[in-house]
Structures are given as C-alpha cells and as structure tokens.
Design a protein around this motif. Structure first.
Motif: not given
Length: 682
Positions: A392-403, A376-390
């Motif tokens: 007028a468009s920019s998305e941010s993510m700062d989420r933590v997942f426990t799996v 068994v493995r317990l992972d705590v994953l944090r994804v912290n990112g900014t994604y801009a593709f033009d």
C-alpha cells in the motif's frame, strides 16, 4: 607509517604532494599496520588512526562500517585510488571484500572533503591506494586463525609483479581466497560472526612510455558468500533466522596522464566503473515451523552499477604577485544505479543518483612559512528513485539539488619541523538510500526495513579543524606528533527511528529515516609517533569527543507506546584510541604489538526499547615473525600471534530467534590464534 614530512600523499589535494605541504593533515597506514593487526581484509586494519573506528553492526551477517570523528559510515567517503567507486550497495560489506594483499597504503583526511570529493565526504575521506608494479617479484602467503581457539578462518593470497628493465612498464596481479566457519559466542546456536567464503583477484598495468605520458589500467573481481543465523545445513527459509548474501563484483578503471612544462603541469582523464550483483535472504521462520511457506518468499536480488569519469588538471607553473601557486581543477561525473527487490516484503528500491561536480583549488606558496589554500566545488545532484516497502506504500522522488561547498585552509610553518593548520569546510549528503538502508537486520524474528521519509531533505555540514603536526628527527631517532581540535555541525541530520508499524503478512518492522534537529560532534585527536633507527617503532592515537543532537531525538517506539529517545549520537564513544608497535631486536625477528581501546557509548536495544551504556573494551594483540633467507632472492617468513588476548567481548548479547541482531558492539573478533607463512622472491 609516516615519521617525516617528506612522504608523498595524494588525498589532501587530489594530486601528489609532500605531507608537510598538504593543506590539511594526512595520516597514513601501511602494510606494517596490517601485519601488526593480523588483518587479512581492509576492515580488520582500519582502527589504527586517530578518529577512526571499525564497528560490527549485525549479529547475523557481520555488517561492518567505519566511523570517522564520531560520525557513522555514510559520512565518510571511501575512495579507491582517489576514485569514489564504493557505491551504496558495495559499501554494505565492502570493507571485508578488499584483501590487504591489494593495498599499498591507506591515506586518511579528517574533516569535510566535499570541496574536492563531493557528497559523502562530511567526516573525511579514506583513500585506499593499491599497489603499483615497482620491481619484478612474486609472493605467496597463507594465514590460518582459530576464533576462540576452535573456529577456523583460513586465507591465502598470491601476488606477482613484472617490470621491464627500463622500469617504464609493469604489471602486477593478485589472487585471494578466504574461508571462515560461523562463530557462536554465547552458546545459543545462533552465530555472532557469519560463515564467510571469499575469492578475489585482479591486475594493474602501468606504462610510462615517455617522461610525460602515463597510462594505468586495472581490473578486479570479487565473489563472496556469507550466511549468519542458525541451522546452517538447511535452506535459509527453513532456519529460525537467516541472513544470506551472495555477491558477484567486477570493476576496473583507466587513467591517462600527460605532463607539460617539465612536469610542472599535469592533465589527466579517468574512467572507473564497478558492477555488483547480490542474491540475498533476510528472514526465517522466527522459530515457528508453520511460517516456512511465508519465509520462502523472503529472497531478494540487488543489482548496482556505479560509473565515475572525469578530467583533472594541476599546475605549479603559475604565480600570483610573484608567489608560486599550486592550482588544481576538474570536472567529475558519478552515476550510481541500484535496483533492490524483495518480493516477500513488497520492497522495491529503484534509485539512480547522478552527480556532476566542478571543483577548483588554489594553494598560495605551498611549503612557505605561510600558505593559504582555497577550494570550492559546485555539485549538481539528481536523485531519481521509487521506494516501495509494502503493497500500500510507494514513494517516488525526482529532485535536483545544486550545492556549493567551499574549503579554506591556512598553513603556518612554525619552524623546519612543525606546521600549524586551520581549516573550514562544508559538506552535504543527498536524500537517497545509503548502505545502511540496503542492509536488513532482523528483529523479533522478522526483518527490519528502513523507509525514507517522503519529505526527506539533504543534510549539510560545517566543519572546522585546528591542527599542529610535525616530526623531529636525528640520525637515529624520530619523534612526531599530530594534535587536531575538530568540530562538525550537522544541519537537518538524517535520523533513523524504529516505528510501531509493520509490513502486513511478513510482520517486518519498519524504521523511518527523517531529518532531525541539528547535531554536532566536537573533540580532539592526538597521535604520537616514535622510532629508534630500525629497532623500534611505536604509534599511539587517542580521540576524545562529544557527539549530540541539539534536542533529544526519538530513536525507537513500539506498539505499546514505549519510546526511547536520546540527545546523544548512539554507538559513538567519548574516548577511543589505538596503539601499534614493532620491535626488531635482530634483523630476522619482528615483534608486533597492538591495542584498540573503546570507551563507553550509548546503544539502543530495539527489542526491549531501552538504552544501554556499554562498558570499556581493550583489544590487545601480539605477533612474532621470523624471516629465513633461503637464497639471495628468496625469503620465507613464519609468524604466530593472538588477537584479543583478553577475550574482551560483549556480555549481554541477544539470544534466540527473536533477538535484535543490530544490538551488538565491542571487538569484532574474540580471542583468536593465528599462524602465518609467506614466501617471497625478488
């Protein structure tokens, strides 16, 4: 190649274990396979195990990925000496960055391995084991190939090893260089394989200064330039289409292990890191010279740093109810920071993923008639990112997942030769940008960018495998077989679909990665192995599978409303396999033959918004080598061979500056003639 169960592997349980004790089946490719395939890089030698298939995904830059059990590249965890240092960026072209000169063997575990190796090990793991210094020796080798009998591809490597008289300390060093010209198969002046200039080197130091202490320090560097498209004498922004990448990579690791209880218990700590800097160009004028000023803005820069560190303990000095127990546990932290900037497309990906995993596995009575392994493995994953593709468009993510990912395996020894294994494992992938998002192909004379859906959620997997594996040996012959039935269910699978949107100004196409309905892949892998003394060895592998979405998914649409959808996982054939054989009629003469078979599959042409059923391909190769003993310690080997004897190659290649560069399939190399020379001293 492995013909007995006594071979020691490390991938199945994160520690050394004989193959017939491992909780899941491990298959191995060694230097003989690379020689038979006439491979100079890892990429060219990866199609010779059950369920394993290499594909070329870009007509311009030659982006390759490996598919395992029908799932695309990011579902497979690629390890180097059991460390996950292949980052999102280095995975894009990383399979060609690793020369065979630095590889001792490749260990492949099919089926989810997230319980031990964390995110990304959904289809399985490919562990690249590098060479340890074992004897004092030196060797140099060269290989010159001619693609289609005309286009040169030349490489050279050197390796030296020094070992002390007591065999406790050793150092091995290697160097490699390669130069290939661009290859145009259909005569439209646009390349199918890019210009390639690669140089790399590294060293590995091992010290076993006591019976209980072992230190390993290694480092490597890679410099690679590649360019595809057309008009190679001009700057890339003046070409009709150009994809140009210049990589500078440096990495290293330190591992220390201490043994207790006369070797029954081991404690280790490790630190691995890898830095990648990339200067890129994706674009061109699209055949319109008036676009040169706009095209000059399509240069980009990417930097990536991945760090992996952890501690691990394993012990055989434990019992439960008087049954021996093999226990492994540890903590691992992985941090990957990538910054990708392309000002001309208003594109910026600034992403940091941090994963802390705690894992444990216990195997009851390894090697006994019945053995059970639970991990068994317990992972705590944090994804912290900014994604801009033009603009007028920019998305941010700062989420933590426990799996939490469990794995259960049951091994039954039917007799001295055969084992039956059954296993279940779960896996996951986080909602971040992966290697295919950092690779940009061209479509309709402009770049094709991938955007992440702001609502993108992790995907989960559940895998089951039933395997029969064994080897029957006599003093003169050995016969082995592996049959495994597998099935993987994907929940919320990532689906990338071309949209009708474009980036204003550059007219770059935009594809959206979002969660689809559930998908599954199920099938059977078969491997047969046969050896006759030192005279002949043959290994044949075959995979038959089906891979589908539960409901048809939209894969592409255009501004006119044309849509292509499919219930099938694309670029996934239902039948594929390989064969390698080596015959040594006399001690000095070696004859290698190999074949890769690829069955029909569905592929999308995003320029025409159509689905196509590809034909069968048979990629046959033959090599003859002769050893000349110059003196007691010197040996010279000369060889000659041909790859893709039948010249099996895609017939409906896209043409011209408006082509869909991602619409490419079939064998990577055309008919290719090769001459090799190596000199070794020991």
């Amino acid at each position: 190649r492995s013909y007995t169960g006594s071979e020691v592997t490390v991938t199945a349980a994160r520690h050394a274990q004989t193959r017939d004790e491992t909780p899941v089946v491990v298959t191995v490719s060694d230097t003989e396979v690379f020689r038979a395939a006439q491979a100079v890089s890892l990429a060219e030698g990866l199609s010779f195990q059950p369920g394993l298939r290499l594909e070329n995904d870009c007509q311009n830059c030659g982006f390759t990925q490996v598919r395992l059990n029908g799932l695309e590249g990011p579902y497979t965890q690629i390890l180097v000496d059991s460390r996950p240092i292949f980052s999102a960026l280095s995975s894009v072209y990383g399979l060609e960055h690793i020369p065979t000169a630095m590889i001792d063997r490749i260990e492949v575990v099919r089926g989810a391995g997230s319980a031990l190796y964390g995110a990304g090990a959904i289809a399985g793991t490919i562990n690249i084991i590098t060479r340890d210094p074992l004897t004092t020796s030196a060797s140099v080798s060269s290989s010159t190939s001619w693609l289609a009998g005309e286009i040169p591809d030349a490489s050279a490597s050197a390796r030296g090893t020094w070992v002390t008289d007591d065999l406790r300390t050793g150092l091995t060093m290697f160097g490699f260089t390669r130069a290939r010209s661009a290859y145009d198969h259909n005569g439209d002046t646009y390349s199918e394989l890019p210009i390639l200039r690669t140089s790399s080197g590294g060293a590995r130091f091992v010290s076993q200064w006591t019976d209980d202490d072992r230190l390993v320090v290694d480092g490597h560097w890679i410099r690679e330039f590649r360019r595809g498209g057309n008009m190679f004498t001009l700057p890339p922004h003046e070409a009709d289409i150009a994809e140009q990448l210049d990589h500078a990579i440096a990495g290293g690791s330190v591992t220390y292990e201490h043994a207790f209880d006369e070797g029954a218990t081991r404690l280790g700590a490790y630190l691995s890191l890898r830095s990648t800097d990339r200067a890129s160009y994706y674009g061109g004028t699209g055949g319109d010279p008036s676009m040169v000023d706009v095209a000059s803005t399509f240069y980009g820069t990417t930097s990536d740093m991945i760090v992996v560190t952890g501690v691990q303990a394993s012990s055989r000095a434990v019992e439960i109810a008087e049954l021996p127990l093999l226990v492994t546990g540890g903590v691992e932290m992985q941090r990957d920071a990538v910054l990708d900037v392309m000002a001309g497309y208003d594109r910026r990906i600034d992403q940091t993923t941090t994963n802390v995993g705690t894992y444990a596995q216990a195997q009851i009575a390894p090697g006994a008639p019945l053995s059970v392994s639970l991990g068994v493995r317990l992972d705590v994953l944090r994804v912290n990112g900014t994604y801009a593709f033009d603009a007028a468009s920019s998305e941010s993510m700062d989420r933590v997942f426990t799996v939490v990912n469990p794995r259960l395996a049951i091994i039954t020894r039917l007799d001295e030769a055969w084992q039956l294994r059954a296993s279940y494992a779960s896996g996951f992938r986080g909602p971040q940008a992966f290697d295919e998002d950092l690779h940009i192909s061209t479509l309709q004379g402009a770049a094709r960018l991938t955007r992440l859906d702001p609502a993108l959620r992790p995907e989960r997997s559940h895998s089951v495998t039933l395997s029969l594996d064994g080897t029957v040996a006599t003093p003169q012959t050995a016969f082995g077989a592996t049959v495994d039935v597998f099935g993987t269910l994907l929940q919320f699978p990532f689906v990338t679909a071309l949209t009708a949107d474009t980036v204003p100004g550059s007219e770059a196409s935009i594809a959206l990665k979002s969660n689809g309905d559930a998908a599954w892949v199920a099938g059977v892998n078969l491997e047969l192995r046969y050896a006759v003394s030192r005279i002949a060895e043959i290994t044949a592998a075959l995979t038959m599978q089906d891979a589908r979405y539960v409901t048809a998914q939209v894969l592409a649409e255009d501004e006119n409303g044309a849509v292509v959808s499919s219930p099938y996982l694309t670029r996934t054939p239902n039948v594929y396999g390989s064969l390698t054989s080596t015959i040594t009629p006399i001690e000095a003469l070696t004859i290698d033959a190999s074949c890769v078979i690829t069955g029909p599959m569905w592929a999308v042409n995003e320029r025409t918004i159509t689905m196509h059923r590809t034909p069968w391909f048979a990629d046959l190769a033959l090599r003859v080598g002769y050893d000349v003993h110059v003196a007691d310690a010197w040996e010279c080997t000369v060889g000659a061979g041909v790859v893709n004897i039948l010249d099996a190659y895609q017939q409906d290649l896209e043409r011209g500056p408006l082509r869909d560069a991602a619409y490419i399939y079939g064998p990577v190399r055309p008919r290719t003639f090769t001459v090799t020379l190596s000199v070794a001293w020991q």
